[in-house]
Write a protein that holds these residues in place. Structure first.
Motif, PDB file in Angstrom:
ATOM      1  N   GLY A  53       0.766  -1.188   0.030  1.00  0.00           N
ATOM      2  CA  GLY A  53      -0.084   0.132   0.056  1.00  0.00           C
ATOM      3  C   GLY A  53       0.865   1.257  -0.085  1.00  0.00           C
ATOM      4  O   GLY A  53       0.610   2.090  -0.712  1.00  0.00           O
ATOM      5  N   GLY A 117      -9.999   4.561   3.715  1.00  0.00           N
ATOM      6  CA  GLY A 117     -10.019   5.196   2.375  1.00  0.00           C
ATOM      7  C   GLY A 117     -10.504   6.585   2.549  1.00  0.00           C
ATOM      8  O   GLY A 117      -9.700   7.641   2.220  1.00  0.00           O
ATOM      9  N   SER A 196      -1.299  -3.708  -7.862  1.00  0.00           N
ATOM     10  CA  SER A 196      -0.560  -2.591  -8.148  1.00  0.00           C
ATOM     11  C   SER A 196       0.536  -2.794  -9.251  1.00  0.00           C
ATOM     12  O   SER A 196       0.788  -1.774  -9.930  1.00  0.00           O
ATOM     13  CB  SER A 196       0.588  -2.550  -6.910  1.00  0.00           C
ATOM     14  OG  SER A 196       1.240  -3.400  -6.342  1.00  0.00           O
ATOM     15  N   LEU A 199      -1.762  -1.257 -11.949  1.00  0.00           N
ATOM     16  CA  LEU A 199      -2.059  -0.077 -11.748  1.00  0.00           C
ATOM     17  C   LEU A 199      -0.786   0.838 -12.514  1.00  0.00           C
ATOM     18  O   LEU A 199      -0.860   1.802 -12.983  1.00  0.00           O
ATOM     19  CB  LEU A 199      -2.096   0.290 -10.321  1.00  0.00           C
ATOM     20  CG  LEU A 199      -3.468   0.420  -9.670  1.00  0.00           C
ATOM     21  CD1 LEU A 199      -3.469   1.156  -8.365  1.00  0.00           C
ATOM     22  CD2 LEU A 199      -4.354   1.757 -10.664  1.00  0.00           C
ATOM     23  N   VAL A 231      -5.841  10.285  -5.647  1.00  0.00           N
ATOM     24  CA  VAL A 231      -6.106   8.889  -6.023  1.00  0.00           C
ATOM     25  C   VAL A 231      -5.306   7.742  -5.639  1.00  0.00           C
ATOM     26  O   VAL A 231      -5.523   7.020  -4.888  1.00  0.00           O
ATOM     27  CB  VAL A 231      -6.671   8.807  -7.508  1.00  0.00           C
ATOM     28  CG1 VAL A 231      -6.972   7.341  -7.663  1.00  0.00           C
ATOM     29  CG2 VAL A 231      -7.654   9.792  -7.838  1.00  0.00           C
ATOM     30  N   ILE A 235      -5.906   5.091  -2.699  1.00  0.00           N
ATOM     31  CA  ILE A 235      -5.804   3.610  -2.871  1.00  0.00           C
ATOM     32  C   ILE A 235      -4.728   3.093  -2.001  1.00  0.00           C
ATOM     33  O   ILE A 235      -4.849   1.919  -1.350  1.00  0.00           O
ATOM     34  CB  ILE A 235      -5.503   3.124  -4.168  1.00  0.00           C
ATOM     35  CG1 ILE A 235      -6.648   3.768  -5.237  1.00  0.00           C
ATOM     36  CG2 ILE A 235      -5.254   1.749  -4.741  1.00  0.00           C
ATOM     37  CD1 ILE A 235      -6.180   3.521  -6.798  1.00  0.00           C
ATOM     38  N   SER A 236      -3.541   3.803  -1.730  1.00  0.00           N
ATOM     39  CA  SER A 236      -2.567   3.362  -0.617  1.00  0.00           C
ATOM     40  C   SER A 236      -3.044   3.118   0.545  1.00  0.00           C
ATOM     41  O   SER A 236      -2.766   2.133   1.252  1.00  0.00           O
ATOM     42  CB  SER A 236      -1.510   4.272  -0.955  1.00  0.00           C
ATOM     43  OG  SER A 236      -0.476   4.276   0.116  1.00  0.00           O
ATOM     44  N   MET A 238      -5.999   2.635   1.375  1.00  0.00           N
ATOM     45  CA  MET A 238      -6.896   1.412   1.650  1.00  0.00           C
ATOM     46  C   MET A 238      -6.359   0.152   1.785  1.00  0.00           C
ATOM     47  O   MET A 238      -6.852  -0.627   2.307  1.00  0.00           O
ATOM     48  CB  MET A 238      -7.965   1.492   0.465  1.00  0.00           C
ATOM     49  CG  MET A 238      -8.913   2.545   0.271  1.00  0.00           C
ATOM     50  SD  MET A 238      -9.959   2.588  -1.215  1.00  0.00           S
ATOM     51  CE  MET A 238     -11.283   1.683  -0.998  1.00  0.00           C
ATOM     52  N   ILE A 239      -5.477  -0.131   0.935  1.00  0.00           N
ATOM     53  CA  ILE A 239      -4.433  -1.449   0.938  1.00  0.00           C
ATOM     54  C   ILE A 239      -3.948  -1.595   2.237  1.00  0.00           C
ATOM     55  O   ILE A 239      -3.804  -2.453   3.052  1.00  0.00           O
ATOM     56  CB  ILE A 239      -3.589  -1.377  -0.170  1.00  0.00           C
ATOM     57  CG1 ILE A 239      -4.126  -1.349  -1.413  1.00  0.00           C
ATOM     58  CG2 ILE A 239      -2.745  -2.700  -0.034  1.00  0.00           C
ATOM     59  CD1 ILE A 239      -3.350  -1.136  -2.637  1.00  0.00           C
TER      60      ILE A 239
END
Lengths: 333, 304
Positions: A53, A117, A196, A199, A231, A235-236, A238-239
Motif C-alpha cells: 500500500g 480510504g 499494483s 496500476l 487518488v 488507494i494506498s 485502503m490497501i
C-alpha cells in the motif's frame, strides 16, 4: 530512463521467487508442525501488504508519507469495533442508520478499507497542498492526531486497546488454524501485488510516475498532479487499511500502538529495506525485518540498536534496498 | 481567573520548551536542508547527561552544563559520522537514516542506564513557589524555564542577525555553493549549526526531565510537537519557530484545561467530558490543519 523489457522480466521473476520462498517456508513448517513459523510468515504477509500500500504512494507517486500507521490502525480499529459489537450483540451505531457488528471477514474488509480510504482522502487532500519535507511532517502529524484520539477515547479501550476473543470468520475456512489464516493473508497479498503491477503499467500509473519524475513536464502535457496523487494516496491508504484489519485479526487485539509513529516508520522501513518502487520490495523488506527481529531478538534484548545500524548501512551504502542489490544492473529510476 | 492565569503560564512555559526544540530543527533544516528525526534523541541525551552528572556531583547546575555539552558533542559526532553523508540525498533517505539513529540512541541509552526512569531534584534556589500578583502561587522553576526560553530566543536572534557566524548561517541558507566559493569552511559551519541545535535540544531535555522524569523515548512525543511547531511557523524561520511554539504550547495547555469543562456545560450526558478531552488532545493538529489551509508554507515560511 525506464527499465528495459528484460529488466522488467527479471523483476517479475524475482517477485515470484520471493513469494515462492515465503510459501515454501510455510509448507515446510506445516509438514514439520512448527506453528510458530507459520504465524511469523503470516505476519510477514500482512506487513508486506501494508508496505505494498505505502509503496504505491511512496515508490511510484514519490509521496513520502510518514503517517501510514493511521490507515493501518483505522483498518485495525474498524475490525476490532465490529467484532466486539458482534460478540456483544449490540449495534455500533443507530444513527443515521443502524450498523450492527460483524464477525464476517468479507463484511469487515470493505468497511475497514472504506474507513481507511475516507481518512486517506481527508488527510491526503490537506497534506498534498504541501510538498517535500512539509508533506512528510504533515502526514506524520495527522497520524499522531489519530493516535492521541485513540488513546483519549475510552469507549473502545483507550490506551489499553481492545481485544476480541474469536478470530473473525471466512466462509469455508477455519481461520483459527494458522495455515488457513496464512492462506487468506497470502492470497490478499498476491491480489494486491497484481493490482499494483496493473496500476503501475496503466495510464494512471504512468502519469503518476511522470508527475514524480518531473512535475513541470507532466503538467505541461496536461497531467494534473494533485488529483492523480490524491487518488494514489487513497488507494494506498485502503490497501494499508486492509493490512491493518488482517493484523487485528491475527492478534485478536487492537491498540493505539498500531497507529504510533513507530509503526509508520516500520512500514516505511519494509518498503525502503526491500527497495523503493520495486513490486516485491515490501515483501522482501518485511520478510527480512521479521527474520532479523526473530534472530537478533535471540542474540540481544537490545536488538533494535543492531537493526538501526543495519538500516543505517543500507541507507548509506545500498540506497536501492535489497532488490536493488540483486538487480544491480537495472536500477530503478 | 487565577486558574486561567496559571494555565496560561503553563502554556507559556511549555511553548518556551518547544521553542528550544524547534529552533534547532528549523535551523538545521533551513541551513542544511536536512530533516532530522534524531533531534529527539539529542533531547534525551541532554536529559540523561544532566541526571547523571547531577547525581554524581550533587550539583544541578553542573548537570545543566553537562546537558549542553553532551548533546552538542553527540550532535557534532553524529553530524560528522552520519549526517554529513545525507545532505545531498533526498528526504526519504534522511528520514530513514535518522529513524535508524533513533533506534541506536534509544537502545544504547537503555543499555547504559536501564529502562527505569531517573529523577532530578531541584536545588533549593530554584525550588518552591513564588507569589504572583493576584495571589497566585507559581513554581519558581517553571518561571525559570520561561526566562531561559526568552534568553535563548533573544540570544538566537542576536546570533543570527548581528554576528559573523549568523551572517554565514543566513548566507548558507540562501546559497551554499556561493559561500563555499567565497572561502567559508562550509563543512565546519554545518557541524557548528548542528551542534548548536543539538545543545538547545539537550537543554530542553534537561529542563523537562527535571519537571517530569528522565527516560528512554522521552524525546519522541516532543519531536513530533516540534515538527508541528515548525510546520505552523514555517520551516527555516527562527521567528516562526518562536511564534509557532507559543501558539502550540498555549493551545495545548489551555485546550486540555478548559475544553472538558466547557463541553460539560453545553452538552448533557456522561460523554461530554470525554468528547472535550478527546478534542483537546487533537486541538494542536486541528490548528496545524487550519494554518495549512490558509498558508501551506507556514506563517513565516518562504515558498520554494
Amino acid at each position: 530512463m525506464g527499465k528495459g523489457v528484460k529488466g522488467m522480466a527479471r523483476e517479475t521473476l524475482l517477485t515470484l521467487a520471493i513469494l515462492s520462498a515465503l510459501l515454501g517456508t510455510v509448507i515446510v513448517a506445516q509438514i514439520t508442525g512448527e506453528g510458530f513459523v507459520i504465524t511469523l510468515a503470516t505476519k510477514v504477509a500482512i506487513f508486506a501488504l501494508a508496505g505494498v500500500g505505502l509503496n504505491l504512494a511512496l515508490g511510484y507517486g514519490g509521496l513520502v508519507s510518514f503517517g501510514h500507521a493511521a490507515f493501518f490502525g483505522i483498518g485495525g480499529y474498524v475490525t476490532g469495533i465490529l467484532a466486539s459489537h458482534a460478540g456483544a450483540g449490540t449495534a455500533v451505531t443507530t444513527l443515521p442508520f443502524a450498523l450492527m457488528g460483524s464477525n464476517e471477514m468479507l463484511g469487515i474488509w470493505p468497511m475497514a478499507m472504506l474507513a481507511a480510504g475516507a481518512a486517506a482522502l481527508l488527510i491526503g487532500a490537506l497534506s498534498l497542498r504541501t510538498s517535500g519535507v512539509y508533506f512528510i511532517m504533515v502526514t506524520l502529524a495527522f497520524a499522531q492526531m489519530l493516535f492521541y484520539f485513540a488513546i483519549s477515547w475510552p469507549r473502545y479501550g483507550g490506551e489499553d486497546g481492545l481485544s476480541f476473543y474469536v478470530r473473525n470468520s471466512f466462509p469455508g475456512l477455519n481461520t483459527l488454524v494458522p495455515v488457513q489464516y496464512f492462506a487468506i493473508c497470502m492470497a490478499l497479498l498476491v491480489l494486491a501485488l497484481i493490482l499494483s503491477a496493473a496500476l503501475v503499467r496503466s495510464r494512471f500509473g504512468l502519469a503518476l510516475q511522470a508527475a514524480r519524475q518531473n512535475e513541470q513536464r507532466a503538467a505541461a502535457v496536461g497531467i494534473r498532479p494533485y488529483a492523480l496523487r490524491l487518488v494514489a494516496f487513497v488507494i494506498s491508504g485502503m490497501i494499508t487499511g486492509l493490512a491493518g484489519s488482517l493484523y487485528a485479526d491475527l492478534n485478536r487485539f487492537v491498540s493505539p500502538a498500531m497507529m504510533s509513529w513507530h509503526m509508520s516508520g516500520e512500514i516505511m522501513v519494509f518498503v525502503i529495506l526491500g527497495g523503493v518502487g520495486r513490486l516485491a520490495g515490501p515483501v522482501a523488506g518485511a520478510a527480512v525485518f521479521i527474520l532479523l527481529e526473530h534472530l537478533l531478538g535471540g542474540v540481544s534484548e537490545y536488538w533494535k540498536a543492531l537493526l538501526g545500524l543495519l538500516l543505517l548501512a543500507i541507507v548509506l551504502f545500498a540506497p536501492g534496498g535489497l532488490i536493488g542489490l540483486v538487480l544491480r544492473r537495472d536500477r530503478h529510476v | 481567573m487565577v486558574l486561567f492565569i496559571e494555565q496560561a503560564l503553563n502554556g507559556l512555559q511549555y511553548g518556551m520548551m518547544l521553542f528550544l526544540m524547534a529552533a534547532g530543527l528549523t535551523l538545521v533544516f533551513g541551513v542544511m536542508g536536512l530533516i532530522n528525526l534524531a533531534h529527539g534523541s539529542l533531547y534525551m541525551v541532554g536529559a540523561f547527561a544532566c541526571a547523571w552528572v547531577a547525581a554524581a556531583t550533587g550539583s544541578f547546575f553542573l548537570g545543566l552544563v553537562a546537558s549542553l555539552v553532551a548533546a552538542a558533542v553527540a550532535g557534532a559526532l553524529v553530524e560528522v559520522v552520519v549526517i554529513r553523508r545525507l545532505y545531498h540525498r533526498d528526504h526519504l533517505d534522511q528520514v530513514l537514516a535518522t529513524f535508524a539513529l533513533i533506534l541506536v540512541f534509544s537502545e544504547g541509552t537503555r543499555w547504559l542506564f536501564g529502562s527505569f526512569p531517573l529523577y532530578l531534584t531541584l536545588p533549593p534556589v530554584l525550588s518552591g513557589a513564588v507569589m504572583l500578583p493576584g495571589g497566585l502561587q507559581y513554581p519558581l522553576f517553571r518561571l525559570a524555564i520561561i526566562g531561559i526560553g526568552a534568553v535563548v530566543a533573544l540570544g538566537l536572534f542576536f546570533l543570527i542577525n548581528r554576528t559573523r557566524l549568523g551572517i554565514r548561517i543566513r548566507a548558507g541558507e540562501a546559497d551554499r555553493e556561493m559561500i563555499a566559493a567565497l572561502g567559508v569552511n562550509i563543512e565546519r559551519l554545518y557541524t557548528i549549526v548542528f551542534a548548536l541545535g543539538a545543545a538547545l535540544a539537550g537543554l530542553a531535555g534537561a529542563l523537562v526531565g527535571t519537571i517530569q522524569s528522565v527516560q528512554v523515548g522521552m524525546g519522541e512525543p516532543v519531536l513530533i510537537l516540534a515538527f508541528v511547531v515548525i510546520i505552523i511557523g514555517g520551516i527555516g524561520s527562527i521567528k516562526g519557530a518562536l511564534i509557532g511554539a507559543l501558539l502550540v504550547g498555549m493551545t495545548d495547555v489551555l485546550g486540555k484545561a478548559l475544553l472538558p469543562g466547557l463541553f460539560a456545560r453545553v452538552m448533557v450526558g456522561s460523554d461530554a467530558a470525554t468528547v472535550g478531552s478527546a478534542l483537546a488532545s487533537m486541538l494542536i493538529y486541528i490548528l496545524m490543519a487550519l494554518v495549512l489551509l490558509v498558508r501551506p508554507q507556514g506563517l513565516y515560511g518562504q515558498r520554494g
